[in-house]
Design a protein around this motif. Sequence first.
Motif, PDB file in Angstrom:
ATOM      1  N   PRO A 131     -57.029-128.649 -15.835  1.00  5.93           N
ATOM      2  CA  PRO A 131     -56.548-127.308 -16.171  1.00  5.93           C
ATOM      3  C   PRO A 131     -57.233-126.205 -15.358  1.00  5.93           C
ATOM      4  O   PRO A 131     -58.397-126.326 -14.994  1.00  5.93           O
ATOM      5  CB  PRO A 131     -56.913-127.181 -17.653  1.00  5.93           C
ATOM      6  N   GLU A 150     -62.591-135.444 -14.919  1.00  6.75           N
ATOM      7  CA  GLU A 150     -62.611-134.821 -16.250  1.00  6.75           C
ATOM      8  C   GLU A 150     -63.178-135.817 -17.268  1.00  6.75           C
ATOM      9  O   GLU A 150     -62.673-136.936 -17.410  1.00  6.75           O
ATOM     10  CB  GLU A 150     -61.174-134.394 -16.597  1.00  6.75           C
ATOM     11  N   SER A 166     -63.197-136.281 -20.542  1.00  2.00           N
ATOM     12  CA  SER A 166     -62.367-136.908 -21.576  1.00  2.00           C
ATOM     13  C   SER A 166     -61.376-137.893 -20.950  1.00  2.00           C
ATOM     14  O   SER A 166     -61.096-138.956 -21.516  1.00  2.00           O
ATOM     15  CB  SER A 166     -61.611-135.847 -22.383  1.00  2.00           C
ATOM     16  N   GLY A 198     -54.997-128.626 -28.820  1.00  2.00           N
ATOM     17  CA  GLY A 198     -54.678-129.179 -27.492  1.00  2.00           C
ATOM     18  C   GLY A 198     -55.893-129.368 -26.623  1.00  2.00           C
ATOM     19  O   GLY A 198     -55.865-129.108 -25.419  1.00  2.00           O
ATOM     20  N   PRO A 207     -58.312-132.655 -25.990  1.00  2.00           N
ATOM     21  CA  PRO A 207     -57.573-132.614 -24.734  1.00  2.00           C
ATOM     22  C   PRO A 207     -56.120-132.164 -24.928  1.00  2.00           C
ATOM     23  O   PRO A 207     -55.606-132.171 -26.050  1.00  2.00           O
ATOM     24  CB  PRO A 207     -57.620-134.070 -24.259  1.00  2.00           C
ATOM     25  N   CYS A 236     -56.699-124.730 -20.620  1.00  2.11           N
ATOM     26  CA  CYS A 236     -57.203-125.437 -21.789  1.00  2.11           C
ATOM     27  C   CYS A 236     -58.032-124.483 -22.635  1.00  2.11           C
ATOM     28  O   CYS A 236     -58.457-123.435 -22.155  1.00  2.11           O
ATOM     29  CB  CYS A 236     -58.014-126.654 -21.353  1.00  2.11           C
ATOM     30  N   PRO A 237     -58.271-124.857 -23.887  1.00  2.00           N
ATOM     31  CA  PRO A 237     -58.996-123.936 -24.786  1.00  2.00           C
ATOM     32  C   PRO A 237     -60.379-123.557 -24.271  1.00  2.00           C
ATOM     33  O   PRO A 237     -60.905-122.520 -24.658  1.00  2.00           O
ATOM     34  CB  PRO A 237     -59.105-124.727 -26.089  1.00  2.00           C
ATOM     35  N   GLU A 238     -60.973-124.380 -23.420  1.00  2.00           N
ATOM     36  CA  GLU A 238     -62.325-124.060 -22.949  1.00  2.00           C
ATOM     37  C   GLU A 238     -62.337-123.197 -21.696  1.00  2.00           C
ATOM     38  O   GLU A 238     -63.101-122.246 -21.594  1.00  2.00           O
ATOM     39  CB  GLU A 238     -63.105-125.350 -22.672  1.00  2.00           C
ATOM     40  N   LYS A 268     -64.600-131.200 -29.275  1.00  2.00           N
ATOM     41  CA  LYS A 268     -65.000-130.810 -27.917  1.00  2.00           C
ATOM     42  C   LYS A 268     -64.807-129.305 -27.742  1.00  2.00           C
ATOM     43  O   LYS A 268     -65.685-128.611 -27.212  1.00  2.00           O
ATOM     44  CB  LYS A 268     -64.204-131.595 -26.861  1.00  2.00           C
TER      45      LYS A 268
HETATM   46 FE1  F3S Z   1     -59.280-130.950 -21.707  1.00  2.00          FE
HETATM   47 FE2  F3S Z   1     -60.307-128.584 -21.681  1.00  2.00          FE
HETATM   48 FE3  F3S Z   1     -60.647-130.055 -23.772  1.00  2.00          FE
HETATM   49  S1  F3S Z   1     -60.238-129.974 -19.987  1.00  2.00           S
HETATM   50  S2  F3S Z   1     -60.712-132.095 -22.945  1.00  2.00           S
HETATM   51  S3  F3S Z   1     -58.691-129.283 -23.027  1.00  2.00           S
HETATM   52  S4  F3S Z   1     -62.180-128.740 -22.883  1.00  2.00           S
END
Ligand code: F3S
Length: 435
Positions: free
Chosen positions: A110, A168, A170, A326, A328, A386-388, A406
């Motif tokens: 992402p 990645e 995960s 979401g 992952p 992605c959420p992060e 995560k």
């Molecule tokens: Fe994927 Fe982002 Fe979570 S790369 S595993 S959605 S922290």
Amino acid sequence: MEHVRLSELSRSFLTNESIILWWSVANLILVYLTKDEEAMLEGEYGEGKQIAMSLLVDVGEFFEAEKLIDIASAHISGVSYLTGGDGLIDQLDLFVSKGAKVAVPSTLNPCGMDRDHYQDLYIDLDFATKQFRILDNFERMDVATTCSCTPYDFSHLLTKGQHVAWAESSAVTFANSFFGARTNKEDSLTVLSAAITGKTPYYGFHLEEERIPNVAVDVKAIIDEYSDYSILGEIVGKAFSKHAFPFGAIPVFKGLSNPRPQDLKALGAALASFGTQLFHVEGITPEQELIAKASIQDQISVTEEDIISTYEKFRPTAEPDIAVIGCPNANLEEIAAVTKLVKGRTLKKNKAFWLFSSSAQKAIADKSGYLKVLNEAGVRFVTDTCPEVFKYDKDKFKIILTNSIKAAHYIPAPSLNNIPTYLLPLRECVEEMYQ
Ligand code: F3S
């Protein structure tokens, strides 16, 4: 005939005959290269491949790899401008300027925004311009800019024993555990070098002997929901993090009945937060023959009380204003589950509910009718990110809710987003945000 690559100093004065003697005296690490690999290292395939090969050989020497091996695919991380910054742009500019192209099918993790909807997701133009430049650089190297951490949902199906280079965490854990494919956890530079050369050093999880379970988990609790698997991974990862295994703890689980692929994805993502890149499940995962060879150094039981008390630690203590699902990235079954729960419902005032997945899954969700229901219920389907690694507007979103451990670990401090994040099972996330 195989060639030998030594440090530049050694190359200048050693003959092939003296290499063996020198190695036994000085204990130098040798990485054997084929003629083709040697040619890459000498720059005969261009400077881009030369830089990449040089880096892989150095990594191989460090890990005492005897040789390089061919890979079937690469999954590249280091894509978001939020986490990579200008240094990432400079690194990619260098490879592009040297004419580097990937040699194997390569996908992308992402990035920091939804490419089609960044304006209405509070992304400023400067950030978007730099993010597009990063993606453009990857495109110039022939990388498929899929922008998802679950390439196995729509591409890169793997076979047992197949060697790949994925970055990645995960996805690495899922590739190793669910498919029985073989990859180390690459970083953004080693994976790019692997993609450009089609090679990776032969060490770590590429070797069968490094894939044997070293810790055991007896699951005595009922593990059902996606978030239960996430919580299980948290408990197990934490319990074994005190050990210094060369390639991390490799748990073997017993007592898990009929986990779905997305459950094992949740378990793997949580374990990956503690450095585990491979796990086995009795009767389920493909490398059952390695369970018979297990060399168990530590073991735990996980009870119902353990699961409940760990949920309690992540339960909201403040009112969330956004739920993010979401992590992952969600597969079609997870999208269907959210669709079913929100159908016909209305979001509470000043609440947001975001579902993160790939553009590929969004297209299928659209054709399947899920997207229409999600839109009507106010769910924002966010792609490419992605959420992060998404850059949240902190004036708008001060407390986050998720069903992924995560995400609950990586969105709060010390991350760049630095927003308090709590965890509930999916059904409870929906109840929290919907009337
Ligand atoms: Fe994927 Fe982002 Fe979570 S790369 S595993 S959605 S922290």
